[in-house]
Scaffold this motif. Structure first.
Motif, PDB file in Angstrom:
ATOM      1  N   LEU A  34       0.827  -1.204   0.000  1.00 47.04           N
ATOM      2  CA  LEU A  34       0.000   0.000   0.000  1.00 47.04           C
ATOM      3  C   LEU A  34       0.863   1.255   0.000  1.00 47.04           C
ATOM      4  CD1 LEU A  34      -2.871   1.123   0.151  1.00 47.04           C
ATOM      5  CD2 LEU A  34      -2.658   1.080   2.637  1.00 47.04           C
ATOM      6  N   VAL A  35       1.922   1.238   0.762  1.00 42.35           N
ATOM      7  CA  VAL A  35       2.813   2.397   0.825  1.00 42.35           C
ATOM      8  C   VAL A  35       3.479   2.640  -0.522  1.00 42.35           C
ATOM      9  CG1 VAL A  35       4.973   3.237   1.845  1.00 42.35           C
ATOM     10  CG2 VAL A  35       3.216   2.226   3.296  1.00 42.35           C
ATOM     11  N   ILE A  36       3.869   1.576  -1.192  1.00 39.20           N
ATOM     12  CA  ILE A  36       4.608   1.720  -2.445  1.00 39.20           C
ATOM     13  C   ILE A  36       3.701   2.002  -3.637  1.00 39.20           C
ATOM     14  CG2 ILE A  36       6.150   0.547  -4.066  1.00 39.20           C
ATOM     15  CD1 ILE A  36       7.470   1.273  -1.439  1.00 39.20           C
ATOM     16  N   ALA A  37       2.623   1.237  -3.787  1.00 40.67           N
ATOM     17  CA  ALA A  37       1.842   1.339  -5.028  1.00 40.67           C
ATOM     18  C   ALA A  37       0.339   1.464  -4.835  1.00 40.67           C
ATOM     19  CB  ALA A  37       2.140   0.126  -5.905  1.00 40.67           C
ATOM     20  N   GLY A  38      -0.103   1.800  -3.656  1.00 39.67           N
ATOM     21  CA  GLY A  38      -1.523   2.014  -3.441  1.00 39.67           C
ATOM     22  C   GLY A  38      -2.313   0.717  -3.375  1.00 39.67           C
ATOM     23  N   PRO A  39      -3.575   0.762  -3.772  1.00 40.02           N
ATOM     24  CA  PRO A  39      -4.448  -0.411  -3.636  1.00 40.02           C
ATOM     25  C   PRO A  39      -3.958  -1.645  -4.397  1.00 40.02           C
ATOM     26  CG  PRO A  39      -5.738   1.550  -4.091  1.00 40.02           C
ATOM     27  CD  PRO A  39      -4.300   1.933  -4.242  1.00 40.02           C
ATOM     28  N   LEU A  40      -3.413  -1.458  -5.572  1.00 40.83           N
ATOM     29  CA  LEU A  40      -2.878  -2.587  -6.334  1.00 40.83           C
ATOM     30  C   LEU A  40      -1.709  -3.218  -5.583  1.00 40.83           C
ATOM     31  CD1 LEU A  40      -2.839  -4.340  -8.852  1.00 40.83           C
ATOM     32  CD2 LEU A  40      -1.342  -2.654  -9.914  1.00 40.83           C
ATOM     33  N   GLY A  41      -0.853  -2.407  -5.040  1.00 42.09           N
ATOM     34  CA  GLY A  41       0.271  -2.908  -4.260  1.00 42.09           C
ATOM     35  C   GLY A  41      -0.179  -3.634  -3.010  1.00 42.09           C
ATOM     36  N   ALA A  42      -1.244  -3.159  -2.391  1.00 39.97           N
ATOM     37  CA  ALA A  42      -1.768  -3.824  -1.202  1.00 39.97           C
ATOM     38  C   ALA A  42      -2.279  -5.214  -1.549  1.00 39.97           C
ATOM     39  CB  ALA A  42      -2.885  -2.993  -0.574  1.00 39.97           C
ATOM     40  N   ALA A  43      -2.942  -5.334  -2.678  1.00 43.28           N
ATOM     41  CA  ALA A  43      -3.443  -6.646  -3.097  1.00 43.28           C
ATOM     42  C   ALA A  43      -2.291  -7.597  -3.405  1.00 43.28           C
ATOM     43  CB  ALA A  43      -4.347  -6.497  -4.319  1.00 43.28           C
ATOM     44  N   VAL A  44      -1.284  -7.095  -4.104  1.00 37.20           N
ATOM     45  CA  VAL A  44      -0.114  -7.927  -4.417  1.00 37.20           C
ATOM     46  C   VAL A  44       0.606  -8.323  -3.133  1.00 37.20           C
ATOM     47  CG1 VAL A  44       2.159  -7.915  -5.519  1.00 37.20           C
ATOM     48  CG2 VAL A  44       0.196  -6.995  -6.735  1.00 37.20           C
ATOM     49  N   GLY A  45       0.800  -7.391  -2.237  1.00 35.87           N
ATOM     50  CA  GLY A  45       1.488  -7.666  -0.982  1.00 35.87           C
ATOM     51  C   GLY A  45       0.763  -8.676  -0.119  1.00 35.87           C
ATOM     52  N   ALA A  46      -0.557  -8.567  -0.039  1.00 32.04           N
ATOM     53  CA  ALA A  46      -1.332  -9.525   0.741  1.00 32.04           C
ATOM     54  C   ALA A  46      -1.231 -10.915   0.128  1.00 32.04           C
ATOM     55  CB  ALA A  46      -2.785  -9.087   0.827  1.00 32.04           C
ATOM     56  N   GLY A  47      -1.273 -10.983  -1.181  1.00 31.14           N
ATOM     57  CA  GLY A  47      -1.137 -12.276  -1.863  1.00 31.14           C
ATOM     58  C   GLY A  47       0.221 -12.901  -1.631  1.00 31.14           C
ATOM     59  N   VAL A  48       1.260 -12.090  -1.710  1.00 30.90           N
ATOM     60  CA  VAL A  48       2.611 -12.596  -1.481  1.00 30.90           C
ATOM     61  C   VAL A  48       2.764 -13.056  -0.037  1.00 30.90           C
ATOM     62  CG1 VAL A  48       5.042 -11.928  -1.366  1.00 30.90           C
ATOM     63  CG2 VAL A  48       3.671 -11.273  -3.331  1.00 30.90           C
ATOM     64  N   GLY A  49       2.228 -12.302   0.906  1.00 31.03           N
ATOM     65  CA  GLY A  49       2.292 -12.700   2.307  1.00 31.03           C
ATOM     66  C   GLY A  49       1.609 -14.022   2.568  1.00 31.03           C
ATOM     67  N   THR A  50       0.487 -14.239   1.926  1.00 27.23           N
ATOM     68  CA  THR A  50      -0.231 -15.496   2.090  1.00 27.23           C
ATOM     69  C   THR A  50       0.550 -16.656   1.491  1.00 27.23           C
ATOM     70  OG1 THR A  50      -2.325 -14.302   2.026  1.00 27.23           O
ATOM     71  CG2 THR A  50      -2.410 -16.668   1.604  1.00 27.23           C
ATOM     72  N   VAL A  51       1.105 -16.466   0.309  1.00 29.35           N
ATOM     73  CA  VAL A  51       1.890 -17.528  -0.336  1.00 29.35           C
ATOM     74  C   VAL A  51       3.122 -17.875   0.478  1.00 29.35           C
ATOM     75  CG1 VAL A  51       3.301 -18.046  -2.372  1.00 29.35           C
ATOM     76  CG2 VAL A  51       1.042 -17.046  -2.652  1.00 29.35           C
ATOM     77  N   ILE A  52       3.818 -16.850   0.972  1.00 32.24           N
ATOM     78  CA  ILE A  52       5.003 -17.085   1.790  1.00 32.24           C
ATOM     79  C   ILE A  52       4.632 -17.860   3.056  1.00 32.24           C
ATOM     80  CG2 ILE A  52       6.739 -15.953   3.242  1.00 32.24           C
ATOM     81  CD1 ILE A  52       7.412 -15.843   0.310  1.00 32.24           C
ATOM     82  N   SER A  53       3.535 -17.481   3.669  1.00 27.75           N
ATOM     83  CA  SER A  53       3.107 -18.151   4.892  1.00 27.75           C
ATOM     84  C   SER A  53       2.768 -19.601   4.633  1.00 27.75           C
ATOM     85  CB  SER A  53       1.895 -17.429   5.484  1.00 27.75           C
ATOM     86  OG  SER A  53       1.546 -18.016   6.708  1.00 27.75           O
ATOM     87  N   LYS A  54       2.053 -19.876   3.562  1.00 24.99           N
ATOM     88  CA  LYS A  54       1.697 -21.258   3.241  1.00 24.99           C
ATOM     89  C   LYS A  54       2.936 -22.097   2.944  1.00 24.99           C
ATOM     90  CE  LYS A  54      -2.743 -20.746   3.496  1.00 24.99           C
ATOM     91  NZ  LYS A  54      -3.558 -21.393   4.489  1.00 24.99           N
ATOM     92  N   SER A  55       3.917 -21.505   2.261  1.00 30.27           N
ATOM     93  CA  SER A  55       5.133 -22.274   1.956  1.00 30.27           C
ATOM     94  C   SER A  55       5.979 -22.492   3.212  1.00 30.27           C
ATOM     95  CB  SER A  55       5.956 -21.602   0.867  1.00 30.27           C
ATOM     96  OG  SER A  55       6.514 -20.406   1.337  1.00 30.27           O
ATOM     97  N   ASN A  56       5.997 -21.520   4.120  1.00 28.60           N
ATOM     98  CA  ASN A  56       6.745 -21.673   5.365  1.00 28.60           C
ATOM     99  C   ASN A  56       6.094 -22.701   6.282  1.00 28.60           C
ATOM    100  OD1 ASN A  56       8.756 -19.899   4.692  1.00 28.60           O
ATOM    101  ND2 ASN A  56       7.913 -18.197   5.860  1.00 28.60           N
TER     102      ASN A  56
END
Length: 59
Positions: A34-56
């Motif tokens: 969200l800080v870097i790219a607004g709403p699109l960045g927030a969606a990408v960041g949340a998706g990446v966080g979820t994927v990282i968590s599932k893989s960990n």
């Protein structure tokens, strides 16, 4: 625009590992995005966080 999304994804990937569960990692990634790219960045960041968590969690 493409470089902003790529930068957001890389930053979110780095920060998404912060946290102890899926919700915390997704929130950290979303906040960074969200800080870097607004709403699109927030969606990408949340998706990446979820994927990282599932893989960990599989380890």
């Amino acid at each position: 625009m493409r470089s902003i999304v790529l930068t957001t994804a890389l930053l979110a990937l780095g920060l998404a590992a912060c946290g102890h569960n899926v919700e915390q990692r997704a929130a950290t990634g979303a906040a960074a995005g969200l800080v870097i790219a607004g709403p699109l960045g927030a969606a990408v960041g949340a998706g990446v966080g979820t994927v990282i968590s599932k893989s960990n969690d599989k380890k």
